[in-house]
Design a protein around this motif. Sequence first.
Motif, PDB file in Angstrom:
ATOM      1  N   GLY A   1     -40.375 -77.606  54.841  1.00  0.00           N
ATOM      2  CA  GLY A   1     -40.131 -76.192  54.574  1.00  0.00           C
ATOM      3  C   GLY A   1     -38.895 -75.681  55.292  1.00  0.00           C
ATOM      4  O   GLY A   1     -38.091 -74.932  54.728  1.00  0.00           O
ATOM      5  N   PHE A   2     -38.721 -76.122  56.541  1.00  0.00           N
ATOM      6  CA  PHE A   2     -37.546 -75.724  57.317  1.00  0.00           C
ATOM      7  C   PHE A   2     -36.270 -76.233  56.660  1.00  0.00           C
ATOM      8  O   PHE A   2     -35.282 -75.499  56.538  1.00  0.00           O
ATOM      9  CB  PHE A   2     -37.682 -76.259  58.743  1.00  0.00           C
ATOM     10  N   PHE A   3     -36.274 -77.490  56.220  1.00  0.00           N
ATOM     11  CA  PHE A   3     -35.100 -78.060  55.564  1.00  0.00           C
ATOM     12  C   PHE A   3     -34.781 -77.321  54.266  1.00  0.00           C
ATOM     13  O   PHE A   3     -33.618 -77.072  53.953  1.00  0.00           O
ATOM     14  CB  PHE A   3     -35.290 -79.547  55.273  1.00  0.00           C
ATOM     15  N   ALA A   4     -35.811 -76.983  53.499  1.00  0.00           N
ATOM     16  CA  ALA A   4     -35.599 -76.260  52.239  1.00  0.00           C
ATOM     17  C   ALA A   4     -35.006 -74.874  52.512  1.00  0.00           C
ATOM     18  O   ALA A   4     -34.114 -74.425  51.790  1.00  0.00           O
ATOM     19  CB  ALA A   4     -36.912 -76.144  51.474  1.00  0.00           C
ATOM     20  N   LEU A   5     -35.494 -74.199  53.547  1.00  0.00           N
ATOM     21  CA  LEU A   5     -34.951 -72.882  53.890  1.00  0.00           C
ATOM     22  C   LEU A   5     -33.508 -72.977  54.380  1.00  0.00           C
ATOM     23  O   LEU A   5     -32.689 -72.101  54.091  1.00  0.00           O
ATOM     24  CB  LEU A   5     -35.826 -72.209  54.954  1.00  0.00           C
TER      25      LEU A   5
ATOM     26  N   ARG B   1     -27.507 -76.908  48.578  1.00  0.00           N
ATOM     27  CA  ARG B   1     -28.630 -76.826  47.641  1.00  0.00           C
ATOM     28  C   ARG B   1     -29.390 -78.133  47.455  1.00  0.00           C
ATOM     29  O   ARG B   1     -30.544 -78.129  47.040  1.00  0.00           O
ATOM     30  CB  ARG B   1     -28.147 -76.288  46.297  1.00  0.00           C
ATOM     31  N   ASN B   2     -28.766 -79.269  47.761  1.00  0.00           N
ATOM     32  CA  ASN B   2     -29.493 -80.541  47.688  1.00  0.00           C
ATOM     33  C   ASN B   2     -30.689 -80.547  48.631  1.00  0.00           C
ATOM     34  O   ASN B   2     -31.702 -81.182  48.359  1.00  0.00           O
ATOM     35  CB  ASN B   2     -28.569 -81.714  48.041  1.00  0.00           C
ATOM     36  N   TRP B   3     -30.572 -79.827  49.744  1.00  0.00           N
ATOM     37  CA  TRP B   3     -31.642 -79.812  50.729  1.00  0.00           C
ATOM     38  C   TRP B   3     -32.800 -78.923  50.346  1.00  0.00           C
ATOM     39  O   TRP B   3     -33.874 -79.002  50.956  1.00  0.00           O
ATOM     40  CB  TRP B   3     -31.093 -79.491  52.113  1.00  0.00           C
ATOM     41  N   ILE B   4     -32.637 -78.098  49.331  1.00  0.00           N
ATOM     42  CA  ILE B   4     -33.793 -77.357  48.820  1.00  0.00           C
ATOM     43  C   ILE B   4     -34.769 -78.356  48.204  1.00  0.00           C
ATOM     44  O   ILE B   4     -35.971 -78.348  48.508  1.00  0.00           O
ATOM     45  CB  ILE B   4     -33.366 -76.282  47.798  1.00  0.00           C
ATOM     46  N   ALA B   5     -34.255 -79.236  47.357  1.00  0.00           N
ATOM     47  CA  ALA B   5     -35.102 -80.248  46.713  1.00  0.00           C
ATOM     48  C   ALA B   5     -35.603 -81.269  47.730  1.00  0.00           C
ATOM     49  O   ALA B   5     -36.782 -81.633  47.718  1.00  0.00           O
ATOM     50  CB  ALA B   5     -34.337 -80.947  45.601  1.00  0.00           C
ATOM     51  N   ASN B   6     -34.714 -81.734  48.613  1.00  0.00           N
ATOM     52  CA  ASN B   6     -35.132 -82.717  49.615  1.00  0.00           C
ATOM     53  C   ASN B   6     -36.239 -82.150  50.496  1.00  0.00           C
ATOM     54  O   ASN B   6     -37.232 -82.830  50.786  1.00  0.00           O
ATOM     55  CB  ASN B   6     -33.944 -83.133  50.490  1.00  0.00           C
ATOM     56  N   GLY B   7     -36.071 -80.919  50.940  1.00  0.00           N
ATOM     57  CA  GLY B   7     -37.085 -80.281  51.775  1.00  0.00           C
ATOM     58  C   GLY B   7     -38.401 -80.103  51.043  1.00  0.00           C
ATOM     59  O   GLY B   7     -39.475 -80.296  51.616  1.00  0.00           O
ATOM     60  N   ALA B   8     -38.320 -79.747  49.768  1.00  0.00           N
ATOM     61  CA  ALA B   8     -39.543 -79.585  48.976  1.00  0.00           C
ATOM     62  C   ALA B   8     -40.286 -80.921  48.834  1.00  0.00           C
ATOM     63  O   ALA B   8     -41.512 -80.972  48.933  1.00  0.00           O
ATOM     64  CB  ALA B   8     -39.215 -79.018  47.606  1.00  0.00           C
ATOM     65  N   ILE B   9     -39.550 -81.992  48.636  1.00  0.00           N
ATOM     66  CA  ILE B   9     -40.168 -83.321  48.519  1.00  0.00           C
ATOM     67  C   ILE B   9     -40.800 -83.731  49.842  1.00  0.00           C
ATOM     68  O   ILE B   9     -41.939 -84.219  49.884  1.00  0.00           O
ATOM     69  CB  ILE B   9     -39.129 -84.358  48.051  1.00  0.00           C
ATOM     70  N   ILE B  10     -40.085 -83.520  50.946  1.00  0.00           N
ATOM     71  CA  ILE B  10     -40.615 -83.859  52.264  1.00  0.00           C
ATOM     72  C   ILE B  10     -41.862 -83.020  52.559  1.00  0.00           C
ATOM     73  O   ILE B  10     -42.880 -83.537  53.030  1.00  0.00           O
ATOM     74  CB  ILE B  10     -39.536 -83.658  53.345  1.00  0.00           C
ATOM     75  N   GLY B  11     -41.794 -81.726  52.261  1.00  0.00           N
ATOM     76  CA  GLY B  11     -42.939 -80.849  52.497  1.00  0.00           C
ATOM     77  C   GLY B  11     -44.144 -81.218  51.650  1.00  0.00           C
ATOM     78  O   GLY B  11     -45.280 -81.240  52.142  1.00  0.00           O
TER      79      GLY B  11
END
Length: 62
Positions: free
Chosen positions: A10-14, A32-42
């Motif tokens: 969640g932190f990475f996505a934010l 914006r790549n980290w929105i998807a990466n963070g969502a996958i990690i979360g």
Amino acid sequence: MGGLLAVFGGFFALQGAGIVMWPPESFMLANRNWIANGAIIGATGVLVLGAGLTIPRRHDAG
């Protein structure tokens, strides 16, 4: 472990969305790549947490 993954995801996505702009030297800020990466990690963290809560534990005697 799953809870930690969910929080960091969640932190990475934010950070990727540009909502959390800390730390200032992070390469993830407004990327914006980290929105998807963070969502996958979360989501992975939520799955790990859910699996840990639903899998019965074996209780050893002794």
